[in-house]
Write an enzyme that holds these catalytic residues in place. Sequence first.
Site, PDB file in Angstrom:
ATOM      1  N   SER A   1       0.822  -1.143   0.159  1.00 34.73           N
ATOM      2  CA  SER A   1       0.184  -0.004  -0.060  1.00 34.73           C
ATOM      3  C   SER A   1       0.443   1.494   0.074  1.00 34.73           C
ATOM      4  CB  SER A   1      -0.837  -0.099   1.404  1.00 34.73           C
ATOM      5  OG  SER A   1      -0.062  -0.536   2.077  1.00 34.73           O
TER       6      SER A   1
ATOM      7  N   ILE B   1       3.979  -4.900  12.005  1.00 44.69           N
ATOM      8  CA  ILE B   1       3.325  -5.577  13.138  1.00 44.69           C
ATOM      9  C   ILE B   1       4.346  -7.072  13.883  1.00 44.69           C
ATOM     10  CG2 ILE B   1       0.632  -6.728  14.176  1.00 44.69           C
ATOM     11  CD1 ILE B   1       1.068  -3.887  13.038  1.00 44.69           C
TER      12      ILE B   1
ATOM     13  N   ALA C   1      -3.493  -5.960   8.751  1.00 42.69           N
ATOM     14  CA  ALA C   1      -2.067  -6.629   8.058  1.00 42.69           C
ATOM     15  C   ALA C   1      -2.287  -8.043   7.959  1.00 42.69           C
ATOM     16  CB  ALA C   1      -1.157  -5.834   9.002  1.00 42.69           C
ATOM     17  N   GLY C   2      -1.478  -8.157   6.288  1.00 40.91           N
ATOM     18  CA  GLY C   2      -1.740  -9.540   6.382  1.00 40.91           C
ATOM     19  C   GLY C   2      -0.931  -9.651   4.419  1.00 40.91           C
TER      20      GLY C   2
ATOM     21  N   LYS D   1      -1.776 -10.956   1.284  1.00 39.55           N
ATOM     22  CA  LYS D   1      -2.345 -11.939   0.921  1.00 39.55           C
ATOM     23  C   LYS D   1      -3.027 -13.008  -0.228  1.00 39.55           C
ATOM     24  CE  LYS D   1      -5.182  -7.987  -1.357  1.00 39.55           C
ATOM     25  NZ  LYS D   1      -5.911  -7.444  -1.973  1.00 39.55           N
TER      26      LYS D   1
ATOM     27  N   SER E   1     -11.784 -15.106   6.649  1.00 39.33           N
ATOM     28  CA  SER E   1     -11.306 -15.346   4.791  1.00 39.33           C
ATOM     29  C   SER E   1     -12.564 -16.824   4.831  1.00 39.33           C
ATOM     30  CB  SER E   1     -10.545 -15.627   4.011  1.00 39.33           C
ATOM     31  OG  SER E   1     -10.533 -16.149   2.561  1.00 39.33           O
TER      32      SER E   1
ATOM     33  N   TYR F   1      -1.685 -19.203   1.943  1.00 36.28           N
ATOM     34  CA  TYR F   1      -2.534 -18.459   2.064  1.00 36.28           C
ATOM     35  C   TYR F   1      -3.465 -18.691   3.455  1.00 36.28           C
ATOM     36  CZ  TYR F   1      -5.623 -14.847   2.404  1.00 36.28           C
ATOM     37  OH  TYR F   1      -7.180 -14.107   2.777  1.00 36.28           O
TER      38      TYR F   1
ATOM     39  N   LYS G   1      -4.329 -18.563   7.892  1.00 29.80           N
ATOM     40  CA  LYS G   1      -6.101 -17.499   8.221  1.00 29.80           C
ATOM     41  C   LYS G   1      -6.340 -18.843   9.009  1.00 29.80           C
ATOM     42  CE  LYS G   1      -6.235 -13.810   5.958  1.00 29.80           C
ATOM     43  NZ  LYS G   1      -5.867 -12.676   7.125  1.00 29.80           N
TER      44      LYS G   1
ATOM     45  N   SER H   1      -9.539 -13.491 -19.878  1.00 23.96           N
ATOM     46  CA  SER H   1      -9.439 -15.361 -19.221  1.00 23.96           C
ATOM     47  C   SER H   1     -10.931 -15.688 -19.006  1.00 23.96           C
ATOM     48  CB  SER H   1      -8.092 -15.652 -19.152  1.00 23.96           C
ATOM     49  OG  SER H   1      -7.521 -15.573 -20.261  1.00 23.96           O
TER      50      SER H   1
ATOM     51  N   ASP I   1      -8.635 -23.457  -7.855  1.00 22.92           N
ATOM     52  CA  ASP I   1     -10.420 -22.311  -7.760  1.00 22.92           C
ATOM     53  C   ASP I   1     -11.557 -23.833  -7.765  1.00 22.92           C
ATOM     54  OD1 ASP I   1     -10.005 -19.707  -8.886  1.00 22.92           O
ATOM     55  OD2 ASP I   1     -10.878 -19.978 -10.527  1.00 22.92           O
TER      56      ASP I   1
HETATM   57  P1  NAD Z   1      -3.789  -5.597   1.573  1.00 25.75           P
HETATM   58  O1  NAD Z   1      -2.970  -5.669   0.901  1.00 25.75           O
HETATM   59  O2  NAD Z   1      -4.339  -3.914   0.448  1.00 25.75           O
HETATM   60  O3  NAD Z   1      -4.060  -4.294   2.571  1.00 25.75           O
HETATM   61  C1  NAD Z   1      -3.293  -5.542   4.123  1.00 25.75           C
HETATM   62  C2  NAD Z   1      -2.288  -4.595   3.977  1.00 25.75           C
HETATM   63  O4  NAD Z   1      -1.901  -5.528   4.874  1.00 25.75           O
HETATM   64  C3  NAD Z   1      -1.571  -4.294   3.113  1.00 25.75           C
HETATM   65  O5  NAD Z   1      -1.892  -2.138   3.420  1.00 25.75           O
HETATM   66  C4  NAD Z   1      -0.190  -4.231   3.651  1.00 25.75           C
HETATM   67  O6  NAD Z   1       1.011  -3.286   3.613  1.00 25.75           O
HETATM   68  C5  NAD Z   1      -0.077  -4.561   4.981  1.00 25.75           C
HETATM   69  N1  NAD Z   1       0.958  -5.669   5.754  1.00 25.75           N
HETATM   70  C6  NAD Z   1       0.693  -6.242   5.693  1.00 25.75           C
HETATM   71  N2  NAD Z   1       2.161  -7.518   6.260  1.00 25.75           N
HETATM   72  C7  NAD Z   1       1.753  -6.770   7.394  1.00 25.75           C
HETATM   73  C8  NAD Z   1       2.614  -6.411   8.387  1.00 25.75           C
HETATM   74  N3  NAD Z   1       3.823  -6.874   8.684  1.00 25.75           N
HETATM   75  N4  NAD Z   1       3.180  -5.346   9.228  1.00 25.75           N
HETATM   76  C9  NAD Z   1       2.587  -4.173   8.772  1.00 25.75           C
HETATM   77  N5  NAD Z   1       1.401  -4.190   7.852  1.00 25.75           N
HETATM   78  C10 NAD Z   1       1.263  -5.346   6.824  1.00 25.75           C
HETATM   79  O7  NAD Z   1      -5.240  -5.897   1.752  1.00 25.75           O
HETATM   80  P2  NAD Z   1      -7.067  -6.499   1.606  1.00 25.75           P
HETATM   81  O8  NAD Z   1      -7.411  -7.107   0.631  1.00 25.75           O
HETATM   82  O9  NAD Z   1      -6.977  -4.890   2.306  1.00 25.75           O
HETATM   83  O10 NAD Z   1      -7.380  -7.755   2.418  1.00 25.75           O
HETATM   84  C11 NAD Z   1      -7.215  -6.939   4.196  1.00 25.75           C
HETATM   85  C12 NAD Z   1      -6.925  -8.354   4.835  1.00 25.75           C
HETATM   86  O11 NAD Z   1      -8.456  -9.436   4.541  1.00 25.75           O
HETATM   87  C13 NAD Z   1      -5.982  -9.383   4.586  1.00 25.75           C
HETATM   88  O12 NAD Z   1      -5.630 -10.159   6.019  1.00 25.75           O
HETATM   89  C14 NAD Z   1      -6.430  -9.664   3.568  1.00 25.75           C
HETATM   90  O13 NAD Z   1      -5.985 -11.555   4.219  1.00 25.75           O
HETATM   91  C15 NAD Z   1      -7.656 -10.353   4.125  1.00 25.75           C
HETATM   92  N6  NAD Z   1      -9.157 -10.493   3.021  1.00 25.75           N
HETATM   93  C16 NAD Z   1      -8.846 -10.482   1.934  1.00 25.75           C
HETATM   94  C17 NAD Z   1      -9.495 -10.907   0.996  1.00 25.75           C
HETATM   95  C18 NAD Z   1     -10.155 -10.135  -0.124  1.00 25.75           C
HETATM   96  O14 NAD Z   1     -10.908 -10.253  -1.294  1.00 25.75           O
HETATM   97  N7  NAD Z   1      -8.865  -9.072  -0.631  1.00 25.75           N
HETATM   98  C19 NAD Z   1     -10.475 -11.743   1.036  1.00 25.75           C
HETATM   99  C20 NAD Z   1     -10.335 -12.140   2.425  1.00 25.75           C
HETATM  100  C21 NAD Z   1      -9.148 -12.147   3.234  1.00 25.75           C
HETATM  101  N1  UFG Z   2     -12.083 -15.330 -12.355  1.00 24.42           N
HETATM  102  C1  UFG Z   2     -11.600 -15.663 -14.150  1.00 24.42           C
HETATM  103  N2  UFG Z   2     -10.671 -15.004 -14.899  1.00 24.42           N
HETATM  104  C2  UFG Z   2     -10.145 -14.121 -14.056  1.00 24.42           C
HETATM  105  C3  UFG Z   2      -9.569 -14.229 -12.570  1.00 24.42           C
HETATM  106  C4  UFG Z   2     -10.726 -14.669 -11.909  1.00 24.42           C
HETATM  107  O1  UFG Z   2     -12.679 -15.877 -14.943  1.00 24.42           O
HETATM  108  O2  UFG Z   2      -8.879 -13.501 -14.627  1.00 24.42           O
HETATM  109  C5  UFG Z   2     -12.683 -16.412 -11.980  1.00 24.42           C
HETATM  110  C6  UFG Z   2     -12.627 -17.586 -11.078  1.00 24.42           C
HETATM  111  O3  UFG Z   2     -12.057 -18.545 -11.610  1.00 24.42           O
HETATM  112  C7  UFG Z   2     -12.965 -17.368 -10.052  1.00 24.42           C
HETATM  113  C8  UFG Z   2     -13.440 -15.954  -9.688  1.00 24.42           C
HETATM  114  O4  UFG Z   2     -13.457 -15.441 -11.082  1.00 24.42           O
HETATM  115  O5  UFG Z   2     -14.447 -18.438 -10.735  1.00 24.42           O
HETATM  116  C9  UFG Z   2     -13.775 -15.062  -8.850  1.00 24.42           C
HETATM  117  O6  UFG Z   2     -12.063 -14.922  -8.994  1.00 24.42           O
HETATM  118  P1  UFG Z   2     -10.919 -13.806  -7.933  1.00 24.42           P
HETATM  119  O7  UFG Z   2      -9.319 -14.487  -7.943  1.00 24.42           O
HETATM  120  O8  UFG Z   2     -11.744 -12.581  -8.137  1.00 24.42           O
HETATM  121  O9  UFG Z   2     -11.839 -14.216  -6.578  1.00 24.42           O
HETATM  122  P2  UFG Z   2     -11.399 -15.927  -5.429  1.00 24.42           P
HETATM  123  O10 UFG Z   2     -12.750 -16.220  -5.278  1.00 24.42           O
HETATM  124  O11 UFG Z   2     -10.870 -16.903  -6.574  1.00 24.42           O
HETATM  125  O12 UFG Z   2     -10.635 -15.404  -4.224  1.00 24.42           O
HETATM  126  C10 UFG Z   2     -10.748 -14.518  -3.689  1.00 24.42           C
HETATM  127  C11 UFG Z   2      -9.510 -13.893  -3.112  1.00 24.42           C
HETATM  128  C12 UFG Z   2      -9.407 -14.557  -2.156  1.00 24.42           C
HETATM  129  C13 UFG Z   2     -10.083 -15.300  -0.616  1.00 24.42           C
HETATM  130  C14 UFG Z   2     -11.427 -16.102  -1.762  1.00 24.42           C
HETATM  131  C15 UFG Z   2     -12.241 -16.019  -1.031  1.00 24.42           C
HETATM  132  O13 UFG Z   2      -8.825 -13.307  -4.009  1.00 24.42           O
HETATM  133  O14 UFG Z   2      -8.021 -14.430  -1.277  1.00 24.42           O
HETATM  134  O15 UFG Z   2     -11.496 -14.846  -2.749  1.00 24.42           O
HETATM  135  O16 UFG Z   2     -13.056 -16.712  -1.136  1.00 24.42           O
HETATM  136  F1  UFG Z   2      -9.308 -16.877  -0.152  1.00 24.42           F
END
Ligand code: NAD
Ligand code: UFG
Length: 348
Positions: A50, A73, A95-96, A98, A138, A162, A166, A229, A306
């Site tokens: 970020s 963290i 924070a994590g 992903k 997640s 990943y 979680k 795709s 998937d």
């Molecule tokens: P993101 O990468 O945009 O935000 C995560 C933030 O954490 C980033 O700003 C990164 O710089 C910071 N970070 C990572 N490791 C760190 C550390 N050790 N110390 C301090 N900062 C750290 O991701 P997001 O999409 O906002 O996701 C937030 C949380 O939600 C994550 O834990 C992610 O695993 C979880 N999550 C996201 C999704 C998704 O699809 N976006 C789905 C399910 C769960």
């Molecule tokens: N897909 C495509 N083309 C692409 C990208 C995705 O066809 O270029 C399809 C995937 O096959 C899936 C759907 O779109 O059927 C959604 O895919 P995403 O990659 O957007 O999301 P996912 O469901 O695979 O995964 C997301 C987050 C994970 C989280 C999960 C929880 O990326 O971090 O949701 O449900 F764990």
Amino acid sequence: MCPYSKTSNRGGTTTNILVTGGAGYIGTHTCIALIEAGHTVVVADNLSNSKRESIETIKRITNQEIPFYEVDISDRQAVERIFETNHIDGVIHFAGLKAVGESVEKPATYYENNLISTLVLVNSCLKYGINRFVFSSSATVYGENEVPFVETMERYPTTNPYGETKAMCERILTDIAKANPLFSVSLLRYFNPVGAHESGLIGEVPTGIPNNLMPYLTQVAKGKIDDLSIFGNDYPTIDGTGVRDYIHVMDLAEGHVAALTYLKKGAHIYNLGTGQGTSVLQLVKAFEQANGVTISYKMVPRRSGDIACCYADVDKARRELQWIAKRDVITMCKDAWRFEQNNLHQEV
Ligand code: NAD
Ligand code: UFG
């Protein structure tokens, strides 16, 4: 005053919340939702995925000062310094790392970052008497299960490190809540967060070619990528393409405010989704309809790891958190596209 600022104290108690990962995609939107609900926030982020500018943008949208700490963290001293210099009532731990694919290539990095940061943070919370904790989990922890996914389901092994981080953090936090009767933790299982704040000023900024469907769609629409795709059209779903529960990131953000408001002793799991499944082709059509653009796509084989179908049972969150997602798929597509059009930092 920024036109998008809706800051108001809705009669709730104002609390000061440490938001780890608060410069990231979901964290920034949650900071706005917290401030709109009358809370104050302190952000800690190591900016590994970020940019500092996102904090400035939250300030601009909310018209609030936000103390920001550029720290990892996993750094116990740095985390304890935050607790010593700020009165913190609760923590939301975003924070994590992903990226599912990257976690398969670099499992050690993922286990170290996601587990150590959670352990350091929760131990510091216990030391400083902070008993209110919300964790980003997640839907991936359900593995391949029967839909809709419900919180009481047995978990199946996830297909990637990943997802394991979680599941392990959920277990760690559950054990800690058992051992510390004053500790309250919500384990929030997100489904597929998409979209952006209505201002178009903050949203998801993927690094490089996006992995996820919605940012991929916006980049195809903008002409940065030639075509989408679609990974598989032979799933047992309505049209053969994968089905997911897309949730607007501001609904998800408001779900965190609700989770904090209704925290109760012990560890409690909540699905944050809409309860509605949308196929890839349905999302493509919705995006075209919402934004008056054409998305060129081609069918390609399934992506490894998937699942066919994933959507939430949202009854528990509705009953216990008094929360439901309000924004529809068309709004998600409009808001994602508005952000893509505005976003100056998003270069592939
Ligand atoms: P993101 O990468 O945009 O935000 C995560 C933030 O954490 C980033 O700003 C990164 O710089 C910071 N970070 C990572 N490791 C760190 C550390 N050790 N110390 C301090 N900062 C750290 O991701 P997001 O999409 O906002 O996701 C937030 C949380 O939600 C994550 O834990 C992610 O695993 C979880 N999550 C996201 C999704 C998704 O699809 N976006 C789905 C399910 C769960
Ligand atoms: N897909 C495509 N083309 C692409 C990208 C995705 O066809 O270029 C399809 C995937 O096959 C899936 C759907 O779109 O059927 C959604 O895919 P995403 O990659 O957007 O999301 P996912 O469901 O695979 O995964 C997301 C987050 C994970 C989280 C999960 C929880 O990326 O971090 O949701 O449900 F764990």
